[in-house]
Design a protein around this motif. Structure first.
Motif, PDB file in Angstrom:
ATOM      1  N   CYS A 203      33.276   1.671  36.740  1.00  0.00           N
ATOM      2  CA  CYS A 203      34.646   1.282  37.081  1.00  0.00           C
ATOM      3  C   CYS A 203      35.363   2.516  37.600  1.00  0.00           C
ATOM      4  CB  CYS A 203      35.354   0.720  35.864  1.00  0.00           C
ATOM      5  SG  CYS A 203      37.117   0.396  36.113  1.00  0.00           S
ATOM      6  N   ALA A 204      35.668   2.500  38.878  1.00  0.00           N
ATOM      7  CA  ALA A 204      36.348   3.627  39.504  1.00  0.00           C
ATOM      8  C   ALA A 204      37.823   3.295  39.685  1.00  0.00           C
ATOM      9  CB  ALA A 204      35.709   3.943  40.842  1.00  0.00           C
ATOM     10  N   ALA A 205      38.671   4.131  39.127  1.00  0.00           N
ATOM     11  CA  ALA A 205      40.116   3.954  39.250  1.00  0.00           C
ATOM     12  C   ALA A 205      40.650   4.898  40.314  1.00  0.00           C
ATOM     13  CB  ALA A 205      40.800   4.229  37.920  1.00  0.00           C
ATOM     14  N   SER A 206      41.554   4.394  41.143  1.00  0.00           N
ATOM     15  CA  SER A 206      42.143   5.220  42.195  1.00  0.00           C
ATOM     16  C   SER A 206      43.600   4.838  42.381  1.00  0.00           C
ATOM     17  CB  SER A 206      41.371   5.034  43.504  1.00  0.00           C
ATOM     18  OG  SER A 206      41.457   3.701  43.951  1.00  0.00           O
ATOM     19  N   GLY A 207      44.325   5.723  43.037  1.00  0.00           N
ATOM     20  CA  GLY A 207      45.734   5.469  43.289  1.00  0.00           C
ATOM     21  C   GLY A 207      46.605   6.535  42.655  1.00  0.00           C
ATOM     22  N   SER A 208      47.828   6.135  42.363  1.00  0.00           N
ATOM     23  CA  SER A 208      48.829   7.085  41.840  1.00  0.00           C
ATOM     24  C   SER A 208      48.670   7.255  40.332  1.00  0.00           C
ATOM     25  CB  SER A 208      50.228   6.604  42.189  1.00  0.00           C
ATOM     26  OG  SER A 208      50.422   5.281  41.719  1.00  0.00           O
ATOM     27  N   ILE A 209      47.593   7.951  39.955  1.00  0.00           N
ATOM     28  CA  ILE A 209      47.223   8.110  38.547  1.00  0.00           C
ATOM     29  C   ILE A 209      47.559   9.504  38.059  1.00  0.00           C
ATOM     30  CG2 ILE A 209      45.319   8.107  36.897  1.00  0.00           C
ATOM     31  CD1 ILE A 209      43.886   6.137  38.815  1.00  0.00           C
ATOM     32  N   LEU A 210      48.334   9.581  36.982  1.00  0.00           N
ATOM     33  CA  LEU A 210      48.577  10.856  36.328  1.00  0.00           C
ATOM     34  C   LEU A 210      47.537  11.076  35.234  1.00  0.00           C
ATOM     35  CD1 LEU A 210      50.384  13.343  36.095  1.00  0.00           C
ATOM     36  CD2 LEU A 210      51.793  12.077  34.442  1.00  0.00           C
ATOM     37  N   SER A 211      47.312  10.031  34.463  1.00  0.00           N
ATOM     38  CA  SER A 211      46.277  10.071  33.433  1.00  0.00           C
ATOM     39  C   SER A 211      45.916   8.638  33.042  1.00  0.00           C
ATOM     40  CB  SER A 211      46.742  10.851  32.203  1.00  0.00           C
ATOM     41  OG  SER A 211      47.823  10.195  31.577  1.00  0.00           O
ATOM     42  N   ILE A 212      44.755   8.502  32.409  1.00  0.00           N
ATOM     43  CA  ILE A 212      44.313   7.198  31.919  1.00  0.00           C
ATOM     44  C   ILE A 212      44.189   7.281  30.412  1.00  0.00           C
ATOM     45  CG2 ILE A 212      42.531   5.424  31.982  1.00  0.00           C
ATOM     46  CD1 ILE A 212      41.828   6.352  34.796  1.00  0.00           C
ATOM     47  N   ARG A 213      45.067   6.583  29.707  1.00  0.00           N
ATOM     48  CA  ARG A 213      45.074   6.650  28.251  1.00  0.00           C
ATOM     49  C   ARG A 213      43.849   5.972  27.650  1.00  0.00           C
ATOM     50  NH1 ARG A 213      51.330   5.415  26.425  1.00  0.00           N
ATOM     51  NH2 ARG A 213      52.233   7.335  27.279  1.00  0.00           N
ATOM     52  N   GLN A 214      43.473   4.868  28.222  1.00  0.00           N
ATOM     53  CA  GLN A 214      42.345   4.124  27.677  1.00  0.00           C
ATOM     54  C   GLN A 214      41.646   3.371  28.791  1.00  0.00           C
ATOM     55  OE1 GLN A 214      42.430   1.835  23.766  1.00  0.00           O
ATOM     56  NE2 GLN A 214      42.432   0.130  25.194  1.00  0.00           N
ATOM     57  N   MET A 215      40.321   3.356  28.735  1.00  0.00           N
ATOM     58  CA  MET A 215      39.521   2.512  29.611  1.00  0.00           C
ATOM     59  C   MET A 215      38.709   1.572  28.745  1.00  0.00           C
ATOM     60  SD  MET A 215      38.225   4.927  32.745  1.00  0.00           S
ATOM     61  CE  MET A 215      38.165   3.547  33.893  1.00  0.00           C
ATOM     62  N   GLY A 216      38.494   0.376  29.256  1.00  0.00           N
ATOM     63  CA  GLY A 216      37.757  -0.582  28.462  1.00  0.00           C
ATOM     64  C   GLY A 216      37.047  -1.613  29.312  1.00  0.00           C
TER      65      GLY A 216
ATOM     66  N   ALA B 203      34.270  -3.196  24.733  1.00  0.00           N
ATOM     67  CA  ALA B 203      34.351  -1.821  24.257  1.00  0.00           C
ATOM     68  C   ALA B 203      35.534  -1.124  24.907  1.00  0.00           C
ATOM     69  CB  ALA B 203      33.063  -1.053  24.568  1.00  0.00           C
ATOM     70  N   THR B 204      36.097  -0.150  24.205  1.00  0.00           N
ATOM     71  CA  THR B 204      37.157   0.683  24.752  1.00  0.00           C
ATOM     72  C   THR B 204      36.898   2.145  24.400  1.00  0.00           C
ATOM     73  OG1 THR B 204      38.559   0.430  22.800  1.00  0.00           O
ATOM     74  CG2 THR B 204      38.902  -1.137  24.598  1.00  0.00           C
ATOM     75  N   VAL B 205      37.422   3.029  25.246  1.00  0.00           N
ATOM     76  CA  VAL B 205      37.344   4.467  24.963  1.00  0.00           C
ATOM     77  C   VAL B 205      38.674   5.091  25.353  1.00  0.00           C
ATOM     78  CG1 VAL B 205      36.224   4.909  27.202  1.00  0.00           C
ATOM     79  CG2 VAL B 205      36.087   6.616  25.372  1.00  0.00           C
ATOM     80  N   SER B 206      39.226   5.873  24.439  1.00  0.00           N
ATOM     81  CA  SER B 206      40.515   6.510  24.697  1.00  0.00           C
ATOM     82  C   SER B 206      40.324   7.829  25.426  1.00  0.00           C
ATOM     83  CB  SER B 206      41.248   6.756  23.380  1.00  0.00           C
ATOM     84  OG  SER B 206      40.626   7.829  22.680  1.00  0.00           O
ATOM     85  N   SER B 207      41.428   8.395  25.866  1.00  0.00           N
ATOM     86  CA  SER B 207      41.361   9.691  26.546  1.00  0.00           C
ATOM     87  C   SER B 207      40.860  10.787  25.608  1.00  0.00           C
ATOM     88  CB  SER B 207      42.741  10.059  27.102  1.00  0.00           C
ATOM     89  OG  SER B 207      43.699  10.071  26.057  1.00  0.00           O
ATOM     90  N   GLY B 208      41.056  10.581  24.331  1.00  0.00           N
ATOM     91  CA  GLY B 208      40.581  11.550  23.355  1.00  0.00           C
ATOM     92  C   GLY B 208      39.167  11.303  22.869  1.00  0.00           C
ATOM     93  N   GLY B 209      38.547  10.243  23.397  1.00  0.00           N
ATOM     94  CA  GLY B 209      37.161   9.971  23.045  1.00  0.00           C
ATOM     95  C   GLY B 209      36.950   8.988  21.910  1.00  0.00           C
ATOM     96  N   LEU B 210      38.026   8.369  21.425  1.00  0.00           N
ATOM     97  CA  LEU B 210      37.856   7.361  20.381  1.00  0.00           C
ATOM     98  C   LEU B 210      37.264   6.097  21.003  1.00  0.00           C
ATOM     99  CD1 LEU B 210      41.183   7.768  18.380  1.00  0.00           C
ATOM    100  CD2 LEU B 210      38.902   8.567  17.749  1.00  0.00           C
ATOM    101  N   ILE B 211      36.242   5.566  20.376  1.00  0.00           N
ATOM    102  CA  ILE B 211      35.496   4.431  20.918  1.00  0.00           C
ATOM    103  C   ILE B 211      35.517   3.265  19.950  1.00  0.00           C
ATOM    104  CG2 ILE B 211      33.179   3.626  21.537  1.00  0.00           C
ATOM    105  CD1 ILE B 211      32.663   6.392  22.729  1.00  0.00           C
ATOM    106  N   ASN B 212      35.639   2.077  20.531  1.00  0.00           N
ATOM    107  CA  ASN B 212      35.628   0.857  19.750  1.00  0.00           C
ATOM    108  C   ASN B 212      34.686  -0.136  20.431  1.00  0.00           C
ATOM    109  OD1 ASN B 212      36.533  -1.115  17.800  1.00  0.00           O
ATOM    110  ND2 ASN B 212      37.753  -2.025  19.429  1.00  0.00           N
ATOM    111  N   TYR B 213      33.813  -0.777  19.651  1.00  0.00           N
ATOM    112  CA  TYR B 213      32.885  -1.782  20.175  1.00  0.00           C
ATOM    113  C   TYR B 213      33.076  -3.117  19.466  1.00  0.00           C
ATOM    114  CZ  TYR B 213      30.085   2.025  22.226  1.00  0.00           C
ATOM    115  OH  TYR B 213      29.643   3.113  22.950  1.00  0.00           O
ATOM    116  N   ALA B 214      32.845  -4.179  20.204  1.00  0.00           N
ATOM    117  CA  ALA B 214      32.722  -5.484  19.572  1.00  0.00           C
ATOM    118  C   ALA B 214      31.446  -5.487  18.733  1.00  0.00           C
ATOM    119  CB  ALA B 214      32.651  -6.584  20.626  1.00  0.00           C
ATOM    120  N   ASP B 215      31.473  -6.191  17.622  1.00  0.00           N
ATOM    121  CA  ASP B 215      30.307  -6.224  16.740  1.00  0.00           C
ATOM    122  C   ASP B 215      29.067  -6.740  17.474  1.00  0.00           C
ATOM    123  OD1 ASP B 215      32.116  -7.211  13.725  1.00  0.00           O
ATOM    124  OD2 ASP B 215      31.758  -5.252  14.620  1.00  0.00           O
TER     125      ASP B 215
END
Length: 121
Positions: A22-35, A49-61
């Motif tokens: 998933c490539a994000a483009s445009g007027s981006i300052l930062s991405i807090r979370q990708m999922g 699944a999600t991953v925060s800018s700090g590396g916190l990860i969450n998965y569906a069981d």
């Protein structure tokens, strides 16, 4: 504006693997979370699944131990490595990003157009 473009979907046999990007483009300052979310026919969209800018990860069981989410902050790109795929993983997979935009206060939620993943023999 911000755009999310997914790639990497397709048809794979049970037990196989795929990698979504998933490539994000445009007027981006930062991405807090990708999922990643998915929606199977006749079902509601669900979290994968999600991953925060700090590396916190969450998965569906249902995907723990099989899927791995990651991101490249320098490239504003997220990935979902899917291993040991099952027929029940068949769905349209959507990328999601919570983006802080340049010149606009606050964070905004964006979605990609979706990519089909079909697991079948």
């Amino acid at each position: 504006q911000v755009q999310l473009v997914e790639s990497g979907g397709g048809l794979v046999q049970p037990g196989g693997a795929l990698r979504l990007s998933c490539a994000a483009s445009g007027s981006i300052l930062s991405i807090r979370q990708m999922g990643w979310y998915r929606q199977a026919p006749g079902k509601e969209r669900e979290l994968v699944a999600t991953v925060s800018s700090g590396g916190l990860i969450n998965y569906a069981d249902s995907v723990k131990g099989r899927f791995t989410i990651s991101r490249d902050n320098a490239k504003n790109t997220g990935y979902l490595q899917m291993n040991s795929l099952k027929p029940e993983d068949t769905a349209v997979y959507y990328c999601n990003a919570v983006v802080v935009r340049t010149s606009f206060p606050g964070a905004y939620n964006y979605w990609g157009q979706g990519t089909q993943v079909t697991v079948s023999s």
